[in-house]
Design a protein around this motif. Structure first.
Motif, PDB file in Angstrom:
ATOM      1  N   LYS A 164       0.837  -1.196   0.000  1.00 13.96           N
ATOM      2  CA  LYS A 164       0.000   0.000   0.000  1.00 13.96           C
ATOM      3  C   LYS A 164       0.876   1.252   0.000  1.00 13.96           C
ATOM      4  N   ALA A 165       0.331   2.321  -0.587  1.00 13.70           N
ATOM      5  CA  ALA A 165       1.099   3.563  -0.721  1.00 13.70           C
ATOM      6  C   ALA A 165       1.359   4.203   0.631  1.00 13.70           C
ATOM      7  N   ALA A 166       0.303   4.355   1.421  1.00 12.12           N
ATOM      8  CA  ALA A 166       0.443   4.988   2.730  1.00 12.12           C
ATOM      9  C   ALA A 166       0.852   3.942   3.748  1.00 12.12           C
ATOM     10  N   ALA A 167       2.026   4.135   4.390  1.00 16.74           N
ATOM     11  CA  ALA A 167       2.538   3.144   5.317  1.00 16.74           C
ATOM     12  C   ALA A 167       3.013   3.816   6.595  1.00 16.74           C
ATOM     13  N   PRO A 168       2.884   3.135   7.736  1.00 11.14           N
ATOM     14  CA  PRO A 168       3.402   3.688   8.993  1.00 11.14           C
ATOM     15  C   PRO A 168       4.909   3.913   8.917  1.00 11.14           C
ATOM     16  N   SER A 169       5.404   4.742   9.833  1.00  9.11           N
ATOM     17  CA  SER A 169       6.824   5.092   9.800  1.00  9.11           C
ATOM     18  C   SER A 169       7.732   3.899  10.010  1.00  9.11           C
ATOM     19  N   ASN A 170       7.311   2.936  10.831  1.00 10.16           N
ATOM     20  CA  ASN A 170       8.172   1.779  11.069  1.00 10.16           C
ATOM     21  C   ASN A 170       8.241   0.840   9.870  1.00 10.16           C
ATOM     22  N   ARG A 171       7.436   1.109   8.840  1.00  6.71           N
ATOM     23  CA  ARG A 171       7.449   0.287   7.630  1.00  6.71           C
ATOM     24  C   ARG A 171       8.097   1.020   6.457  1.00  6.71           C
ATOM     25  N   THR A 172       8.420   2.303   6.653  1.00  7.67           N
ATOM     26  CA  THR A 172       8.918   3.127   5.563  1.00  7.67           C
ATOM     27  C   THR A 172      10.363   2.759   5.223  1.00  7.67           C
TER      28      THR A 172
END
Length: 876
Positions: free
Chosen positions: A4-12
């Motif tokens: 997905k395009a929008a991801a939490p910071s720990n997944r960036t």
């Protein structure tokens, strides 16, 4: 899988690593596993706690054969990122590969919480819901897929099928109608559109909208939209019959002309004419005579006529039927007419006709001969009569006829197979094995004869010799013939070897084979998974629905039922006597068996190593956006079956085998007995009571049922305290309906014995019931010996059961019984002294291994003892 395009910071991820991750997904989809592993390591070097990458690396490792390491990485990845649909999707793939479909579905549903419109996830969820028969959820999933991609034809079909499976035919019809409105410019004879139209007709028929179904069928057939002409005729005939149309008779006649050898077409025609075969046999016979005249070469109307006719009319029909088949030399003639033997008059009539044909065609007959086929007619009449008398247990007469036939034509394998079957029924298992081996040597390239010879060796207890024979047609690079046959899912082999081990007292090896039968049916169930998507893509909807129905009744197959009952009995015996679990250890094995066990362990280790290498090097050329899951090979961690035999919960294993049969084999009394035996020991009293009541409804005088009724009543009376409610009162009420509480069990047992005093099975049942009630061993022995009396119907199977029961209760009169049975059954060798049996075994092994045959000039193997007769008879 798409991130997905929008991801939490720990997944960036950084731009470079993000590109690498997309490449990793692509590499996995294309099964470029080594490159994928390197790419994952590159990402993890900078982001060692990136959950999605950890999971993808674990998935790659699992595909490469490093399963434990891979699963550990996947679990770690999930802990690092619980809100990613990718980590849950990967975990679902792992669980699906392990055939844990319920857990896999939970993982997919968790993934959908974080990516509700992921097409791959939705497709996998729909397949799992179909596999698990969760049809209400399936409808919702198919609705979602259709809303997301309404232009995809497969989604319309899938939603209609989902409604159909859930029982909502009206909604299924609406979906199909709406789908057909979207179609434009469909070419003639389009196979997929044709299947869809036939499915639409099927829906209308099941909805009882026959006029609409017939209109759609006729219009589609006229427009050349339906390809399957046979299906058109069958649907049309059924629909016209249901509409009570005058055209129905013609429609059924057209079908009969189309295929005169189809029983269903004749039965459909009769049904349309309102002719009940049981109530209106005369009218039905008249119709069949017309069809016989119209189709003189058709066999079905003549055979159906035999089932309906009686008296002189039956004789008039049976005479030409038998004579025609004997002239043609049809080996399966007896199997064809055997179902008529339920009527003693018909059985005697067939015997008289066959004897008459034999006498008329005999070389010694004074009747002038004009037919060149009479020598073969004589031969096949001898064969038919031998089967007939063998079936009636007149074994001596059958063997005499076979000797005559063999002197006439010694090169016909069917004569030797019939001789083997007759000797087996007479109790001479070694002689049967030798006879079947003689048949096999007549045509060494015939797999059927090779298989039959191996089966008869197993029945004689020659398991190793049977395995060697089966090795002639199995893979040469397989660890053993048995391993190859198990991989090929040979049910006959697994069942026969399991039975052979059970008779030899090797319960652990028997359990291993019976459990292998269960695994075969597990594989059948798992194999349907791929068809949930394939059948919808290819629009083979009608066949797909039939397959699902077949899968739902899969375990009603006789092989599964037989294996489940046999295994459950072993588990019950082990529960009753735990010493049996320690009585099958290596100390009791022969040197050959110990060597075979070591060889099996080595083969097992080699299989594991080969599977790991194969998984590591596998790289399919074609790619697919829809992951097919992981195919995990079966690892046999119990090659000798000792873990199964010494399981701490034998009754739970037995119930796992029997549970499917509670609904699929309700009318099998042996299943009911087995369910009672397991349930009463599991303290599942309602299940036990239901099983007893069902068995009594099927056959209230069944011998094994009598034993269980006595056992149930004795069990209840011996309990220290009553079974608590609500189970106790229901159990007692059911038992009271079967046997009132006030009846003395000894009296009940005695009355049963008096009622069935001429039945050896009943005598055995009464003896077993007496043992349950604690009767002295001497009393039980005396009762069993009454089965040897005049007027008692005793066969080989029951005699062996009596012998086994005496051994089970540790009687000292087993040898005495065997001597009496050996005198009673003159052909049988099953009751010989151990020294004689050892000699017979050695003779059979020597004959089967070394052979007693020579080759003719044409390569045919012929037994030496028949060599002098080769000039007689005819070539067949």
């Amino acid at each position: 899988m798409s991130k997905k395009a929008a991801a939490p910071s720990n997944r960036t991820l950084a731009s470079k690593e993000s590109t690498l991750f997309k490449e990793l997904l692509s590499l996995y989809e294309n099964k470029q596993l080594k490159k994928g592993l390197k790419t994952a390591d590159q990402i993890l070097k900078k982001y060692p706690e990136h959950g999605e990458t950890l999971c993808m690396k674990g998935l790659v490792l699992v595909h490469m054969g490093r399963r434990d390491e891979g699963i550990e990485l996947v679990r770690k990845g999930i802990r690092m990122d619980l809100t990613s649909h990718i980590v849950w999707h990967v975990f679902g793939l792992i669980q699906k590969g392990e055939k844990k479909y319920e857990e896999a579905l939970k993982s997919y549903m968790q993934a959908l919480r974080f990516d509700k419109e992921n097409m791959n996830l939705l497709r996998d969820v729909a397949q799992l819901q179909t596999q698990l028969r969760l049809y209400d959820g399936l409808v919702e999933t198919r609705h979602m897929l259709l809303r997301l991609r309404p232009t995809v034809r497969q989604h319309w079909i899938a939603l209609a099928v989902a409604y159909h499976l859930s029982g909502n035919l009206a909604e299924a019809k609406k979906v199909v109608v709406e789908y057909e409105k979207t179609l434009k410019n469909v070419p003639h004879y389009d196979v997929e559109h044709s299947e869809m139209l036939l499915y639409h007709v099927r829906l209308l028929e099941e909805l009882e909208q026959y006029s609409e179904a017939l209109t759609l069928l006729d219009v589609s057939a006229k427009d050349r939209a339906i390809v399957d002409k046979t299906a058109i005729m069958e649907f049309r005939a059924r629909l016209l019959s249901k509409l009570k149309s005058e055209e129905a008779e013609h429609a059924w006649k057209v079908l009969v002309e189309h295929n005169p050898e189809c029983y269903d077409y004749y039965k459909g025609y009769m049904s349309n004419q309102n002719l009940d075969l049981d109530k209106n046999p005369a009218e039905a016979l008249a119709v069949l005579r017309e069809f016989s005249a119209q189709f003189p070469k058709a066999n079905v109307p003549r055979r159906l006529s035999l089932s309906l006719a009686s008296g002189e009319e039956f004789k008039a029909l049976a005479q030409p039927y038998l004579l025609s088949a004997l002239k043609k030399g049809i080996p399966s003639l007896f199997v064809d007419v055997k179902s008529l033997y339920t009527d003693p008059a018909k059985m005697k009539c067939l015997e008289d006709i066959a004897e008459s044909i034999r006498q008329d065609t005999s070389p010694e007959s004074s009747v002038p001969s004009s037919s060149s086929t009479e020598p073969t007619t004589y031969l096949w009449s001898l064969y038919f009569l031998a089967q007939h008398y063998s079936y009636l247990s007149e074994h001596t007469k059958a063997l005499d006829l076979l000797d005559t036939a063999m002197s006439h034509t010694p090169t016909l394998p069917e004569l030797y197979t019939c001789r083997a079957r007759t000797l087996k029924r007479a109790g001479d298992f070694y002689g049967a094995s030798r006879a079947m081996e003689d048949a096999r040597r007549l045509d060494g390239q015939d797999r059927f004869l090779n298989t039959k010879s191996a089966k008869y060796r197993m029945r004689a207890g020659l398991i190793d010799e049977a395995s060697a024979l089966l090795g002639l047609f199995t893979k040469k690079d397989a660890p053993s013939p048995g391993a190859d046959l198990e991989e090929m899912q040979s049910l006959f082999y697994l069942q026969e070897e399991g039975d052979a081990h059970r008779r030899a007292g090797k319960l652990n090896l028997a359990l291993r084979k019976y459990t292998a039968v269960q695994r075969v049916f597990d594989d059948y169930e798992d194999d349907q998974y791929d068809f949930h998507g394939y059948s919808l893509r290819k629009s083979t909807i009608n066949i797909y629905l039939n397959v699902l129905n077949w899968e739902d009744h899969l375990r009603s197959h006789p092989s599964y039922i037989k294996a489940a009952i046999a295994a459950s009995r072993i588990y019950v015996d082990v529960f009753d006597d735990p010493k049996l679990a320690s009585g099958n250890v290596d100390g009791n094995s022969t040197d050959a068996e110990k060597k075979a066990k070591k060889k099996a362990k080595k083969a097992h280790q080699k299989e594991k190593e080969d599977a790991a290498k194969k998984a590591a090097t596998a790289a399919p050329n074609n790619s697919s956006n829809e992951d097919k899951g992981l195919d995990v090979p079966f690892k046999d961690e119990d090659p000798d079956g000792m873990k199964l035999l010494s399981s701490p919960e034998p009754l739970e294993l037995a119930w796992k085998l029997l549970q499917p049969l509670t609904t699929l084999a309700q009318n099998n009394i042996e299943v009911c007995i087995a369910i009672y035996d397991v349930s009463i020991r599991r303290k599942k009293y309602l299940q036990a009571a239901q099983a007893l009541a069902r068995a009594r409804a099927l056959d209230s005088e069944y011998p094994d049922l009598h034993v269980r009724i006595v056992h149930a009543r004795h069990f209840v009376s011996s309990l220290p305290e009553a079974i608590p409610p609500p189970v106790g009162p229901v159990f007692n009420e059911t038992l009271d309906k079967i046997l009132p509480e006030g009846v003395a069990l000894e009296t009940y047992n005695s009355q049963y014995l008096q009622t069935h005093s001429t039945s050896a099975n009943a005598i055995l049942a009464a003896a077993q019931a007496s043992r349950v009630l604690g009767a002295p061993l001497q009393e039980v022995e005396n009762l069993l010996f009454t089965a040897l009396g005049d007027g008692v119907q005793l066969d080989i199977k029951t005699a062996l059961d009596i012998s086994n029961f005496l051994k089970k209760v540790k009687s000292s009169r087993v040898d005495e019984l065997h001597q009496a049975l050996d005198t009673k059954f003159t052909i049988s060798t099953a009751f010989k002294a151990p020294e004689e049996l050892a000699k017979l075994r050695e003779l059979t092994v020597s004959t089967n291994m070394n052979g007693s045959t020579e080759k003719l000039d044409n390569g045919t193997a012929v037994p030496i003892e028949n060599e002098a007769e080769l000039g007689k008879g005819v070539s067949t």
